[in-house]
Design an enzyme around this catalytic site. Sequence first.
Site, PDB file in Angstrom:
ATOM      1  N   GLN A 134     -10.961  -9.322 -49.621  1.00  0.00           N
ATOM      2  CA  GLN A 134     -10.977 -10.072 -48.360  1.00  0.00           C
ATOM      3  C   GLN A 134      -9.594 -10.103 -47.721  1.00  0.00           C
ATOM      4  O   GLN A 134      -8.603 -10.351 -48.398  1.00  0.00           O
ATOM      5  CB  GLN A 134     -11.445 -11.512 -48.589  1.00  0.00           C
ATOM      6  N   CYS A 164     -11.149 -19.500 -42.861  1.00  0.00           N
ATOM      7  CA  CYS A 164     -10.133 -20.322 -43.517  1.00  0.00           C
ATOM      8  C   CYS A 164      -9.581 -21.392 -42.577  1.00  0.00           C
ATOM      9  O   CYS A 164      -9.068 -21.080 -41.499  1.00  0.00           O
ATOM     10  CB  CYS A 164      -8.986 -19.450 -44.016  1.00  0.00           C
ATOM     11  N   ASN A 264     -24.038 -19.306 -47.458  1.00  0.00           N
ATOM     12  CA  ASN A 264     -23.014 -19.974 -48.267  1.00  0.00           C
ATOM     13  C   ASN A 264     -22.868 -21.433 -47.850  1.00  0.00           C
ATOM     14  O   ASN A 264     -22.921 -21.751 -46.671  1.00  0.00           O
ATOM     15  CB  ASN A 264     -21.677 -19.218 -48.088  1.00  0.00           C
TER      16      ASN A 264
HETATM   17  C1  LIG Z   1     -10.157 -23.595 -53.642  1.00  0.00           C
HETATM   18  C2  LIG Z   1     -10.881 -22.852 -52.572  1.00  0.00           C
HETATM   19  C3  LIG Z   1     -10.344 -21.679 -52.083  1.00  0.00           C
HETATM   20  C4  LIG Z   1     -11.021 -20.953 -51.090  1.00  0.00           C
HETATM   21  N1  LIG Z   1     -10.485 -19.770 -50.657  1.00  0.00           N
HETATM   22  C5  LIG Z   1     -11.188 -19.008 -49.759  1.00  0.00           C
HETATM   23  C6  LIG Z   1     -10.725 -17.725 -49.379  1.00  0.00           C
HETATM   24  O1  LIG Z   1      -9.688 -17.237 -49.832  1.00  0.00           O
HETATM   25  N2  LIG Z   1     -11.473 -17.036 -48.478  1.00  0.00           N
HETATM   26  C7  LIG Z   1     -12.640 -17.526 -47.948  1.00  0.00           C
HETATM   27  O2  LIG Z   1     -13.307 -16.848 -47.157  1.00  0.00           O
HETATM   28  N3  LIG Z   1     -13.110 -18.739 -48.323  1.00  0.00           N
HETATM   29  C8  LIG Z   1     -12.417 -19.478 -49.217  1.00  0.00           C
HETATM   30  N4  LIG Z   1     -12.934 -20.674 -49.630  1.00  0.00           N
HETATM   31  C9  LIG Z   1     -14.248 -21.104 -49.136  1.00  0.00           C
HETATM   32  C10 LIG Z   1     -15.340 -20.627 -50.077  1.00  0.00           C
HETATM   33  O3  LIG Z   1     -15.382 -19.221 -50.121  1.00  0.00           O
HETATM   34  C11 LIG Z   1     -16.730 -21.139 -49.619  1.00  0.00           C
HETATM   35  O4  LIG Z   1     -16.981 -20.652 -48.329  1.00  0.00           O
HETATM   36  C12 LIG Z   1     -16.794 -22.660 -49.590  1.00  0.00           C
HETATM   37  O5  LIG Z   1     -16.202 -23.227 -50.741  1.00  0.00           O
HETATM   38  C13 LIG Z   1     -18.255 -23.137 -49.479  1.00  0.00           C
HETATM   39  O6  LIG Z   1     -19.015 -22.672 -50.540  1.00  0.00           O
HETATM   40  P1  LIG Z   1     -19.385 -23.622 -51.815  1.00  0.00           P
HETATM   41  O7  LIG Z   1     -20.041 -24.831 -51.238  1.00  0.00           O
HETATM   42  O8  LIG Z   1     -20.298 -22.776 -52.637  1.00  0.00           O
HETATM   43  O9  LIG Z   1     -18.097 -23.953 -52.480  1.00  0.00           O
HETATM   44  C14 LIG Z   1     -12.259 -21.419 -50.594  1.00  0.00           C
HETATM   45  C15 LIG Z   1     -12.781 -22.599 -51.095  1.00  0.00           C
HETATM   46  C16 LIG Z   1     -12.118 -23.323 -52.076  1.00  0.00           C
HETATM   47  C17 LIG Z   1     -12.726 -24.579 -52.620  1.00  0.00           C
END
Ligand SMILES: Cc1cc2nc3c(=O)[nH]c(=O)nc-3n(C[C@H](O)[C@H](O)[C@H](O)COP(=O)(O)O)c2cc1C
Length: 420
Positions: A134, A164, A264
């Site tokens: 990514q 982000c 997601n």
């Molecule tokens: C610690 C952390 C780091 C993340 N880093 C990224 C990232 O680098 N790129 C991205 O697209 N989303 C990032 N996200 C978002 C996650 O990919 C995801 O979209 C979000 O947590 C929702 O999904 P979930 O409810 O399954 O956690 C991050 C989320 C967390 C909690």
Amino acid sequence: MAGKGFTVNKDWDNPKEHAMPAEARVPAEMRIGPVVVTPATVLAPMAGVTDTVFRRFIRHASLFQADKLSSEQVDRLTSRQEAVQIETATTNENSGCGLLMTEFTSADGLARMRETKRQRYLTFYDDEHPIGAQLFGANPETLAEAARIVEETGFDLVDLNLGCPAKRVVGSNGGSGLLRDLPRIEEIFRAVRKAVKIPFTVKFRMGWNDADIICLELARMAEAEGLDAVALHARTREQGYSGQARWEWIARVKQAVKIPVIGNGDIRTPEAAAAMVAETGCDAVMIGRAAPANPWIFRQIAQYTATGSYQRPTVEDRYRMISAYFQMLLDEVEATKDLPRSARLGDPEGRMKQFATWFTHGVVGGAKLRRAIYQSRTGAQVLAQVDAFFAAQLAGSTETDASPEEDGLPEFPEGMPVYD
Ligand SMILES: Cc1cc2nc3c(=O)[nH]c(=O)nc-3n(C[C@H](O)[C@H](O)[C@H](O)COP(=O)(O)O)c2cc1C
């Protein structure tokens, strides 16, 4: 209770009485261009979490046909090495996790970085395929250049981050900052599409805020510009992580385009994964925060899809898991020790502490173990604490907290690094 997963109708829990409806099964396969993702589950990119060790760990933890330990094996489970062998001496062919993603990487940084430093960001191993890298950035040419580097490095696909919410990223118009600039996104789509042959995907939020929801336009634009799939985290930028993900927007995006749509947001359980598919028709599910607390979730989804029920981890499973992860971490430290500093795996003790914290939610007496781990100064001390703790648990002499922590996956883990 928070989260969609807890409100779904779970009629199909008992497979004898209720077959799981086909439209609620997480699909066995999704194709992103020529890349076959099987099953249709994706580990979400997570900065500070999804490095190569964690990704491989999740792939291996997701093996769903690995034999359960026999009681004799459990009795013999006294050494870490043995535990690790049991966990890792298998291939990823039957992993419940179909696609891995790197954490987001700055396109500007990548284009400028020296080769050795790139290694840290773009390292992956053979058993990680299929894997996507990514990128984030705001400049079309720089992103195109970075995408070429990703392709040359051997990744199966390249993904653009438009979700982000981090201020330093949004401040330079990257991540979700771009959500307010669709013409710029179009330029980026074109430049990157022209630059690489590997599949190109985009991950985005619904929009900047409720007054400005642009995910349908964005998805249509992605399709028109030749992107191969889209992933929606169904929240706005202003929402951060608050409230519930609004899965209805995943359904709308799915109806708006023909390319695969990855859903997601807020999947914590296999039931929730099935519910997202049922409610939205999405082609695959992406799981983020649940994975560090419950590395079994992908395997559980595969089991649930196949049989209508799934196994929950035992104490031995947790011991094997923690041991396996720590060993992988130490192996990576060893494997990278002669590389330049910037390419080495950093702060293994810190990582051990962090992961021990997440993994031990759900273990009876976990709070006590976490305290002991936090007082440890070296990796060896952390390992000793874990060994002693589980040896006592397996011997039945458990000195536990008054109230056992709930098994399964109650909440997203405490102490996740902040991504905003
Ligand atoms: C610690 C952390 C780091 C993340 N880093 C990224 C990232 O680098 N790129 C991205 O697209 N989303 C990032 N996200 C978002 C996650 O990919 C995801 O979209 C979000 O947590 C929702 O999904 P979930 O409810 O399954 O956690 C991050 C989320 C967390 C909690």
